[in-house]
Design a protein around this motif. Structure first.
Motif, PDB file in Angstrom:
ATOM      1  N   LEU A 214       0.853  -1.188   0.000  1.00 35.63           N
ATOM      2  CA  LEU A 214       0.000   0.000   0.000  1.00 35.63           C
ATOM      3  C   LEU A 214       0.888   1.236   0.000  1.00 35.63           C
ATOM      4  O   LEU A 214       1.673   1.449   0.932  1.00 35.63           O
ATOM      5  N   ASP A 215       0.781   2.052  -1.043  1.00 35.77           N
ATOM      6  CA  ASP A 215       1.719   3.161  -1.232  1.00 35.77           C
ATOM      7  C   ASP A 215       0.975   4.472  -1.468  1.00 35.77           C
ATOM      8  O   ASP A 215      -0.053   4.502  -2.164  1.00 35.77           O
ATOM      9  N   LEU A 216       1.498   5.547  -0.921  1.00 35.77           N
ATOM     10  CA  LEU A 216       0.909   6.880  -1.097  1.00 35.77           C
ATOM     11  C   LEU A 216       1.194   7.397  -2.503  1.00 35.77           C
ATOM     12  O   LEU A 216       2.336   7.392  -2.963  1.00 35.77           O
ATOM     13  N   LYS A 217       0.158   7.870  -3.171  1.00 32.24           N
ATOM     14  CA  LYS A 217       0.329   8.423  -4.511  1.00 32.24           C
ATOM     15  C   LYS A 217       0.967   9.809  -4.450  1.00 32.24           C
ATOM     16  O   LYS A 217       0.688  10.591  -3.537  1.00 32.24           O
ATOM     17  N   ASP A 218       1.786  10.115  -5.440  1.00 31.86           N
ATOM     18  CA  ASP A 218       2.396  11.448  -5.582  1.00 31.86           C
ATOM     19  C   ASP A 218       3.117  11.875  -4.314  1.00 31.86           C
ATOM     20  O   ASP A 218       3.065  13.053  -3.921  1.00 31.86           O
ATOM     21  N   SER A 219       3.778  10.955  -3.668  1.00 27.24           N
ATOM     22  CA  SER A 219       4.426  11.254  -2.385  1.00 27.24           C
ATOM     23  C   SER A 219       5.530  12.298  -2.518  1.00 27.24           C
ATOM     24  O   SER A 219       5.688  13.161  -1.646  1.00 27.24           O
ATOM     25  N   THR A 220       6.306  12.242  -3.607  1.00 23.24           N
ATOM     26  CA  THR A 220       7.412  13.192  -3.781  1.00 23.24           C
ATOM     27  C   THR A 220       6.912  14.616  -3.917  1.00 23.24           C
ATOM     28  O   THR A 220       7.420  15.538  -3.258  1.00 23.24           O
ATOM     29  N   SER A 221       5.891  14.811  -4.745  1.00 24.62           N
ATOM     30  CA  SER A 221       5.361  16.168  -4.941  1.00 24.62           C
ATOM     31  C   SER A 221       4.682  16.689  -3.673  1.00 24.62           C
ATOM     32  O   SER A 221       4.753  17.892  -3.369  1.00 24.62           O
ATOM     33  N   ILE A 222       4.034  15.804  -2.925  1.00 22.08           N
ATOM     34  CA  ILE A 222       3.399  16.216  -1.664  1.00 22.08           C
ATOM     35  C   ILE A 222       4.446  16.663  -0.656  1.00 22.08           C
ATOM     36  O   ILE A 222       4.297  17.695   0.009  1.00 22.08           O
ATOM     37  N   ALA A 223       5.528  15.896  -0.549  1.00 23.55           N
ATOM     38  CA  ALA A 223       6.606  16.241   0.382  1.00 23.55           C
ATOM     39  C   ALA A 223       7.233  17.582   0.022  1.00 23.55           C
ATOM     40  O   ALA A 223       7.552  18.394   0.907  1.00 23.55           O
ATOM     41  N   GLU A 224       7.420  17.850  -1.269  1.00 26.78           N
ATOM     42  CA  GLU A 224       7.997  19.126  -1.702  1.00 26.78           C
ATOM     43  C   GLU A 224       7.055  20.290  -1.419  1.00 26.78           C
ATOM     44  O   GLU A 224       7.484  21.391  -1.065  1.00 26.78           O
ATOM     45  N   LYS A 225       5.760  20.019  -1.524  1.00 22.78           N
ATOM     46  CA  LYS A 225       4.769  21.085  -1.350  1.00 22.78           C
ATOM     47  C   LYS A 225       4.594  21.498   0.111  1.00 22.78           C
ATOM     48  O   LYS A 225       4.519  22.688   0.417  1.00 22.78           O
ATOM     49  N   ILE A 226       4.538  20.521   1.021  1.00 19.75           N
ATOM     50  CA  ILE A 226       4.217  20.854   2.417  1.00 19.75           C
ATOM     51  C   ILE A 226       5.428  20.809   3.348  1.00 19.75           C
ATOM     52  O   ILE A 226       5.310  21.144   4.528  1.00 19.75           O
ATOM     53  N   GLY A 227       6.581  20.361   2.860  1.00 16.99           N
ATOM     54  CA  GLY A 227       7.774  20.322   3.707  1.00 16.99           C
ATOM     55  C   GLY A 227       7.890  19.006   4.462  1.00 16.99           C
ATOM     56  O   GLY A 227       6.882  18.353   4.742  1.00 16.99           O
ATOM     57  N   LEU A 229       8.649  18.199   7.600  1.00 16.52           N
ATOM     58  CA  LEU A 229       8.054  18.075   8.928  1.00 16.52           C
ATOM     59  C   LEU A 229       6.545  17.834   8.830  1.00 16.52           C
ATOM     60  O   LEU A 229       6.004  16.895   9.432  1.00 16.52           O
ATOM     61  N   THR A 230       5.873  18.677   8.053  1.00 12.55           N
ATOM     62  CA  THR A 230       4.430  18.523   7.879  1.00 12.55           C
ATOM     63  C   THR A 230       4.111  17.218   7.160  1.00 12.55           C
ATOM     64  O   THR A 230       3.109  16.557   7.447  1.00 12.55           O
ATOM     65  N   TYR A 231       4.997  16.839   6.228  1.00  9.12           N
ATOM     66  CA  TYR A 231       4.803  15.585   5.498  1.00  9.12           C
ATOM     67  C   TYR A 231       4.854  14.386   6.443  1.00  9.12           C
ATOM     68  O   TYR A 231       4.082  13.446   6.312  1.00  9.12           O
ATOM     69  N   SER A 232       5.744  14.440   7.401  1.00  5.58           N
ATOM     70  CA  SER A 232       5.842  13.364   8.391  1.00  5.58           C
ATOM     71  C   SER A 232       4.559  13.272   9.216  1.00  5.58           C
ATOM     72  O   SER A 232       4.057  12.173   9.488  1.00  5.58           O
ATOM     73  N   GLN A 233       4.010  14.425   9.596  1.00  2.00           N
ATOM     74  CA  GLN A 233       2.744  14.436  10.337  1.00  2.00           C
ATOM     75  C   GLN A 233       1.601  13.923   9.459  1.00  2.00           C
ATOM     76  O   GLN A 233       0.699  13.225   9.934  1.00  2.00           O
ATOM     77  N   PHE A 234       1.669  14.256   8.177  1.00  2.00           N
ATOM     78  CA  PHE A 234       0.678  13.807   7.201  1.00  2.00           C
ATOM     79  C   PHE A 234       0.672  12.282   7.117  1.00  2.00           C
ATOM     80  O   PHE A 234      -0.394  11.647   7.139  1.00  2.00           O
ATOM     81  N   LEU A 235       1.856  11.678   7.052  1.00  3.81           N
ATOM     82  CA  LEU A 235       1.956  10.225   7.013  1.00  3.81           C
ATOM     83  C   LEU A 235       1.451   9.591   8.311  1.00  3.81           C
ATOM     84  O   LEU A 235       0.811   8.533   8.290  1.00  3.81           O
ATOM     85  N   GLN A 236       1.759  10.244   9.439  1.00  3.44           N
ATOM     86  CA  GLN A 236       1.263   9.744  10.721  1.00  3.44           C
ATOM     87  C   GLN A 236      -0.256   9.636  10.714  1.00  3.44           C
ATOM     88  O   GLN A 236      -0.823   8.637  11.171  1.00  3.44           O
ATOM     89  N   ASP A 237      -0.916  10.667  10.207  1.00  7.15           N
ATOM     90  CA  ASP A 237      -2.380  10.662  10.156  1.00  7.15           C
ATOM     91  C   ASP A 237      -2.897   9.571   9.222  1.00  7.15           C
ATOM     92  O   ASP A 237      -3.887   8.893   9.527  1.00  7.15           O
ATOM     93  N   CYS A 238      -2.227   9.400   8.073  1.00  8.67           N
ATOM     94  CA  CYS A 238      -2.653   8.371   7.120  1.00  8.67           C
ATOM     95  C   CYS A 238      -2.555   6.975   7.740  1.00  8.67           C
ATOM     96  O   CYS A 238      -3.494   6.175   7.651  1.00  8.67           O
ATOM     97  N   PHE A 239      -1.429   6.699   8.380  1.00  8.33           N
ATOM     98  CA  PHE A 239      -1.234   5.375   8.960  1.00  8.33           C
ATOM     99  C   PHE A 239      -2.071   5.187  10.228  1.00  8.33           C
ATOM    100  O   PHE A 239      -2.396   4.060  10.599  1.00  8.33           O
ATOM    101  N   TYR A 240      -2.416   6.294  10.876  1.00  2.00           N
ATOM    102  CA  TYR A 240      -3.350   6.220  12.006  1.00  2.00           C
ATOM    103  C   TYR A 240      -4.713   5.736  11.507  1.00  2.00           C
ATOM    104  O   TYR A 240      -5.348   4.857  12.117  1.00  2.00           O
ATOM    105  N   ASP A 241      -5.172   6.276  10.375  1.00  4.45           N
ATOM    106  CA  ASP A 241      -6.441   5.837   9.784  1.00  4.45           C
ATOM    107  C   ASP A 241      -6.351   4.385   9.329  1.00  4.45           C
ATOM    108  O   ASP A 241      -7.318   3.620   9.461  1.00  4.45           O
ATOM    109  N   LEU A 242      -5.205   3.998   8.786  1.00  6.49           N
ATOM    110  CA  LEU A 242      -5.019   2.621   8.351  1.00  6.49           C
ATOM    111  C   LEU A 242      -5.114   1.666   9.542  1.00  6.49           C
ATOM    112  O   LEU A 242      -5.785   0.634   9.468  1.00  6.49           O
ATOM    113  N   ASN A 243      -4.442   2.027  10.634  1.00  2.66           N
ATOM    114  CA  ASN A 243      -4.461   1.170  11.823  1.00  2.66           C
ATOM    115  C   ASN A 243      -5.847   1.024  12.424  1.00  2.66           C
ATOM    116  O   ASN A 243      -6.134   0.027  13.089  1.00  2.66           O
ATOM    117  N   SER A 244      -6.714   1.997  12.206  1.00  5.73           N
ATOM    118  CA  SER A 244      -8.064   1.925  12.778  1.00  5.73           C
ATOM    119  C   SER A 244      -8.922   0.873  12.085  1.00  5.73           C
ATOM    120  O   SER A 244      -9.910   0.399  12.646  1.00  5.73           O
TER     121      SER A 244
END
Length: 391
Positions: A214-227, A229-244
Motif C-alpha cells: 500500500l503506497d501513497l500516490k504522488d508522495s514526492t510532490s506532496i513532500a515538496e509542497k508541504i515540507g 516536517l508537515t509531510y511526516s505528520q501527514f503520514l502519521q495521520d494516514c497510517f493512524y487511519d489505516l491502523n483503525s
C-alpha cells in the motif's frame, strides 16, 4: 454508558445464539463493530486475570493450613483456607478482567491514541488503581457474607491493609506481563507469537500468505509542497487511519517503509469475507470520513494505490541484535511489482489473476482485466486485474 450497552449486547448475542433465535437482533453496523472490538478485548482479559488470580491463590494459600490454625464459617468447615482463597480470587479475577477490558475499550475509543506514552500510561494507571480499590471494596463486602475474611472495610481501609498492597503489587507485575503479551501478539500477529515462542521459525518454514503493498500516490510532490516536517505528520495521520481498520479485517502490518505499508494475511484468513480487498475500501472510507480534517490541516487529501498477490513463501526469524520475523519469496516481490503497475494503468488497486480466482467478489464488485504483463525480474507474464465497486 457505552460499556454497559456493550455488555448488554454481548449477553443478548449469547442468549440469541443459545436459543437460536430466528430473527436477527436489531444491530446496525456501528454497534456490531463496537461489540466485536469489545469482545476481542474482553475474552483475553477475563482469561488472563482469572488465571493470574488463581495463581496468586496458589502462591499465597496453598499448604498454609498445615502451619496456622484457622477459624472457618460453619457452612464451610469442609473447606480449607486454600479452597476459600481460590474461590474468592477466582471471582475477583473474573471481575477484574471485565473491568480492565471495559477501561481499555473506553480509553482507546475516547482518549487519543496519539497521546504521549508517559501521560497515557500515568492516566490509565490512575484509572486502574481507583477502579481496583472500588471493586475490591464492593466485592469483599459481598464475599464477607459467605466467607470469614476478617477485613475491616471502613472508609480508607486499603491504606493500612498490608494484604491489599501485597495483592496490588502482584497485580502490577501481572499487568506488565499482560502488556508484554499484547505487544508481542500485535507485533508478530495472531497465533504467530506462540510459534515464535516455541521456536518454530528458528529454521525457515513454508507458509501460504497474501501480501498487500500500500503506497501513497504522488508522495514526492506532496513532500515538496508541504515540507518534510508537515509531510511526516501527514503520514502519521494516514497510517493512524489505516491502523483503525486493520484489526477489523484480520490483517497484520508486516512493515512500514517510508510512505509505504506492507500488510499480510494467512491465505485463508485473507480470503475469508474478502478481507484482503475489503480492507482497502474500508481504508478509503475511513479517509473520506476525515476529508475535511486533511484539507483543513494539509490542503491535500491522501490517495493510495495497492498491489496484492498470494502464494507460498518462507518465514524465518532473522537477526540477533534486532530479531524479527521475515518473509522471503517470490510472493513479496510480485506483490510489490504489481503495485508499481497502478500508475501505468491509472488505477488504485491491482491484484493477480491467481489471487482473484480464489476470491468471491461477485456480490459487491466487478473485475476488469488489465492484460498479461511481464513484471520486472520475472520471466513469465502474469494476468493482472483491477476491481470496480458497484454503485
Amino acid at each position: 454508558m457505552d460499556g454497559v450497552v456493550l455488555i448488554t449486547y454481548v449477553l443478548l448475542i449469547l442468549v440469541a445464539d443459545r436459543f437460536r433465535m430466528r430473527r436477527p437482533l436489531p444491530f446496525n453496523k456501528k454497534i456490531k463493530e463496537k461489540v466485536e472490538q469489545y469482545v476481542k478485548l474482553l475474552v483475553p482479559s477475563i482469561l488472563f486475570w482469572t488465571i493470574a488470580m488463581v495463581s496468586y491463590a496458589v502462591f499465597r494459600f496453598y499448604g498454609i493450613d498445615e502451619y496456622i490454625e484457622i477459624d472457618l464459617n460453619p457452612g464451610f468447615k469442609k473447606n480449607t483456607l486454600f479452597v476459600q482463597g481460590l474461590v474468592i480470587l477466582c471471582y475477583m479475577g473474573f471481575g477484574l478482567g471485565i473491568l480492565y477490558a471495559t477501561i481499555d475499550f473506553l480509553f482507546d475509543r475516547y482518549v487519543s491514541k496519539r497521546m504521549a506514552l508517559g501521560i497515557s500510561l500515568l492516566f490509565r494507571t490512575s484509572i486502574y488503581f481507583l477502579v481496583t480499590i472500588s471493586f475490591f471494596t464492593g466485592a469483599l463486602g459481598v464475599l464477607s457474607l459467605f466467607f470469614e475474611l476478617n477485613i475491616n472495610l471502613k472508609y480508607g481501609w486499603w491504606l493500612w491493609d498490608k494484604r491489599f498492597w501485597a495483592l496490588i503489587f502482584y497485580i502490577v507485575l501481572s499487568s506488565f506481563v499482560f502488556s508484554f503479551l499484547k505487544i508481542a501478539t500485535e507485533r508478530f500477529g495472531k497465533g504467530v507469537f506462540v510459534k515464535v515462542l516455541l521456536g518454530k521459525y528458528k529454521n525457515p518454514r513454508e507458509e501460504e500468505r497474501i501480501f498487500m503493498f500500500l503506497d501513497l500516490k504522488d508522495s514526492t510532490s506532496i513532500a515538496e509542497k508541504i515540507g518534510h516536517l508537515t509531510y511526516s505528520q501527514f503520514l502519521q495521520d494516514c497510517f493512524y487511519d489505516l491502523n483503525s481498520v486493520v484489526p477489523k479485517y484480520n490483517a497484520e502490518i508486516y512493515q512500514y517503509v517510508g510512505d509505504e505499508a506492507v500488510l499480510s494475511w494467512p491465505y485463508r484468513r485473507g480470503l475469508a469475507n474478502n478481507n484482503c480487498i475489503a480492507l482497502f475500501y474500508a481504508f478509503e472510507e475511513q479517509k473520506l470520513s476525515r476529508r475535511e480534517y486533511y484539507m483543513e490541516k494539509y490542503g491535500i487529501f491522501p490517495k493510495f494505490k495497492a498491489g496484492l498477490h498470494g502464494g507460498r513463501l518462507m518465514a524465518a526469524e532473522v537477526g540477533f541484535v534486532k530479531k524479527e520475523l521475515a518473509y522471503h519469496g517470490d510472493v513479496i516481490n510480485t506483490s510489490a511489482r504489481i503495485q508499481a503497475e497502478c500508475n501505468k494503468h491509472n488505477v488504485d488497486l491491482i491484484l493477480s489473476e491467481e489471487l482473484l480466482k480464489d476470491l468471491r467478489i461477485e456480490h459487491f464488485t466487478a473485475s476488469r482485466s488489465l492484460g498479461n504483463v511481464l513484471l520486472k525480474g520475472k520471466r513469465k507474464k502474469i494476468g493482472i486485474y483491477t476491481l470496480m465497486p458497484y454503485d
